[in-house]
Design an enzyme around this catalytic site. Sequence first.
Site, short mmCIF file in Angstrom:
data_model
loop_
_atom_site.label_atom_id
_atom_site.label_comp_id
_atom_site.label_asym_id
_atom_site.label_seq_id
_atom_site.Cartn_x
_atom_site.Cartn_y
_atom_site.Cartn_z
N THR A 1 -13.43 -5.87 -34.03
CA THR A 1 -12.62 -6.93 -33.44
C THR A 1 -13.15 -8.28 -33.91
OG1 THR A 1 -12.39 -5.55 -31.48
CG2 THR A 1 -11.74 -7.85 -31.27
N ALA B 1 -18.65 6.98 -37.49
CA ALA B 1 -19.46 6.87 -36.26
C ALA B 1 -18.72 6.04 -35.23
CB ALA B 1 -20.82 6.25 -36.56
N THR C 1 -15.44 5.16 -25.36
CA THR C 1 -14.27 5.86 -24.82
C THR C 1 -14.54 6.25 -23.37
OG1 THR C 1 -15.12 7.99 -25.48
CG2 THR C 1 -13.68 6.85 -27.05
N GLU D 1 -14.95 0.12 -26.90
CA GLU D 1 -16.16 -0.21 -26.15
C GLU D 1 -16.70 0.99 -25.40
OE1 GLU D 1 -15.43 -4.91 -25.27
OE2 GLU D 1 -16.98 -3.86 -24.15
N SER E 1 -17.71 7.38 -31.18
CA SER E 1 -18.44 7.75 -29.97
C SER E 1 -19.87 8.14 -30.31
CB SER E 1 -17.75 8.92 -29.27
OG SER E 1 -16.52 8.48 -28.74
N GLU F 1 -14.40 9.05 -22.20
CA GLU F 1 -15.22 10.27 -22.17
C GLU F 1 -16.69 9.89 -22.18
OE1 GLU F 1 -12.38 9.91 -24.10
OE2 GLU F 1 -11.36 11.15 -22.60
N ILE G 1 9.48 0.65 -12.90
CA ILE G 1 10.16 -0.16 -11.87
C ILE G 1 11.16 -1.12 -12.51
CG2 ILE G 1 9.80 -2.04 -10.20
CD1 ILE G 1 7.22 -0.63 -9.35
#
Lengths: 388, 293, 321
Positions: A158, A130, A366, A364, A132, A368, A338
């Site tokens: 986290t 589980a 996605t 946190e 999204s 989408e 750069i």
Amino acid sequence: MDFTFSPEHIALRRMIHEFCEEELRPRARQVDRESRQDPQVLRWMGELGFFGLPFSQEDGGAGAGETGYCILMEELNRVCPSTATIIGAHTGIASMSLYLDGSPDLKQRYLPDLCSGKKIAAFGLTEPNAGSDAAGIQLRATLEGDSYYLDGQKMWITNGPIADVIMVLAVTDPALGARGGATVFVVEKEWDGLRPGKPEHKMGLHGSPTSLITFDEVRVPKENVLGQVGLGFVTFMKTLDIGRVSLGAATLGGAQAALEASLRWVKARSQFGRPIANMQSIQFMLADMATEIEALRSLVYRTAWLVDSGKPFIKEAGMCKLMGSETASRCIDRALQIHGALGYSRDFPLERGWRDARIAEIFEGTNEIQRIVIASELLQEIGVRIRP
Amino acid sequence: MNILVFLRPILDPAGFIVNRKAQKVFVNRENYILNPTDKNALEAALRLSDTVTAVSIGDAPAEDALRQARAIGASRAMLVRDAALKSADASVMTTVLQRLVPHLDGADLMLLGAEVVDADLAQLGPRLAMALGWPFIEGAQEIFVRGHGVHAITRPRASVRRPAPAPPFADRKKARGPEDPALAPRTRGGWSAGARQTDGFHQIEADLPAVISVARDSNKPRYSPGARLVNVYQANDVVEILTAADLGLSEADLAPLTERHGESFPPERELGKVAEGSLDEIAGRVMDVIRKR
Amino acid sequence: MDLTDLSALLGEDLAPKNYADLWVALPDVAAAPLLGEARRLADGLGCYARAVVADEGLSAQAIALGADRVHVASDLLSFLAGAKPEFVFFPIRQNSQAAQLAQRLRAGLITDARGLSIDEATRALLGSHPVYGGEYFLDFAVTSPSKIATLDPRLLPEPYTDSSRTGEVLTADASSFILQSNPSPLRDLGPVNYTPQAWRPLTKARVIVSAGRGVRDMEGFALVKQLADKLGAELAGDQSACDSGWVDEAHLVSVTGQEVAPDLYLAVGILGDTYHNAAIVGARQVIAIHPLSDAPIFKAADLAVVAEPKELLPKLLEQLA
């Protein structure tokens, strides 16, 4: 319309900026290489109130509000995304859920230690099956007498390896599923049956420990239910909504760092007889970066103002996270280009920023999901309800 | 003990660029920060006492500097703000501070930064000490309080009387130095006749109350805790404000002895200038530059 | 008590015309260049240049260096307070004494004064004081009756010594000292073993001596280390020095290491690539020593020295002994 920050926010930014430059920047490379932040530094940040910055002073926080917290996340992520992520998970979502929906008694038991950084918190939502589809969580909480027994696994958590306290969303009524039958529990790491896994090896954010957490019939007393039984999903979604704003601020910091580094480099580096700042291709890249960053900055701090003023902010929060993560990735990638080969060197901070930034488009919620959230809010305004 | 700290804001060097060719200072961002060495002085004070009063002279930037000091931990802050002080030089500031000290209950020690980045104010400490009749210690790395005295670790620069070395066969009692006060008046800044300069640090003692300038980077200044900072900046009354009239300062008191006549600039940097001559001559050129750094 | 009370007590007159001559505090021979400066200005004004010494042994030298009169005084401040000097110069290491005298005399003071001159019409002392570490200077005019400045002897030209010069040597009569009711003196309790804490020494260092491949070998590097020690400077190195193990990462001067902003950066044997040079843009002055005349480091140096470090450094060390 006055766009200036209030005096306390200006002073806060100055103090945090100094702390980050003096204490975090010199250690950032080591944090990434050794995959840990110095506990002394975390203690220090605790003493300065970083861990509870947005929460009211009555609850043990610093009273800086969402704006102050966004400033913190921006400045931290500009210098050490690993450290920013430790706080982001601890304060922005884990402690935040307790702050938003915890009973006074529960808050009083846990918030002071969380605000001082004495205890570290983690947000336990995601599971192996589980991500999204948050409503697809399967971790069960079974009521037996005065306690619930939690069984299952949470993944990609986290602060998992270092958390003292975990806010866990578990299914209490399988018939109603997660949406109507899930509850948030405050679980302490010493409790029998709770086993954090080994820290994950990730592309970036090495200093931010993440792991699987296994719950093997962990006994959780009834008093540790956060909010209302059965309404846990609402609590967590509400928390994620507000967490997006500060995550947007964090990505702003990352993009800002990329721009600052690029400005220093284009002045120092000469090719074909002149500093590369004189080349239009470089100038266009800098202009694009600066424009996006400016737009993101306005979006983030206006949204923080919406939060602090008690106005609706869900749509804007989703935009902060969506635009922020994509802007940061783009800006950091451009900065890498750069800097040329130097950007690719692991001895130069840019590649670390590049690796650290990528996850923001994923965790946190996605991007989408963010698009669905934004579209959902937009369409709701015209009377169309979409079911994710 | 009650400690005073004098501190000042300076224009943040990150916000301006000096263009030597145009002979101008271009300010991109007018930002003020606390004079860095004053932060060391504030830190030294906070390590010694919980009762620290921060003091400054000036306008809005000075008020903000004092707020910062309150947020860091000072228990009281006083600002002397008056249009008449706009062109105050070190002597005027000394007079202001001299009049201010009696307003503060029983100050035992006044600390300030030994270096001021943007003004000729390192002279403020010794001037104030002279005006108050207090001893002055310059450039302290560390400060301790022992009874009625204060000790500082510093590198003395011929400003300290060293006890005269005991002559081999003389009476020990007499070996403390010349006896006739008229011949060798005791002063704060007298010669130590024949004293040799050492590179080392010495421990210097003085009676309280005293003025001490704190050496740059001699300690690690603390940060202001978040909650305290928010409260200080949201409150209205954290800095007490006094005017020249409140301190009974007359026009004569406020007349500066030094006038500012603008700025001047070092010559443009010439990069790539080659040192010519024999190896010895070149060595001489290099030593020249090194000595004048 | 302040000066006005004292002068009322002694019946002194503070009128400007009572202040005369140019006085120089000469604590030791290192301050000699101040006498040269005093001589130059005194000649322009047509007044005496007087030196004040504590050690009678310096008087002959002071006269040879340009003093018309030398005063031997054990208590500098009290003596000068009574002498009514119009101009007083101190070496900068006596900034505090100068300030204390200035306070006693109600005099304006410019510390670390550069480009001193005296306005002939107003007799104001004009000078500049460096700010922001010498980024620019504030110009001042001291207009009080007595005017004081402190000068850095290292920045002044060596004075001309003429042993045939003659002048008076006067031992100050202690009764002429203006005593002030003083607080207790400072007491030196003796040397202490003290090592100042160095947080991030390279970023806060004021002088850095940095080594590169051009020093050739460990022997050469040892010379660089000696130079750093003698100057009290921080030792650093570029990428090659770091790769050779001579310096650690914390002392690597590079965009991948530390960016530095010292007052003086001595690059010894450093070729000077972009990655190194970008890290020293904040240095106020750069001296580069390298055997190759086209070394890129020279483009970033105020003084370019084309020489073999192993040959040049011993000469520098000699002069520093």
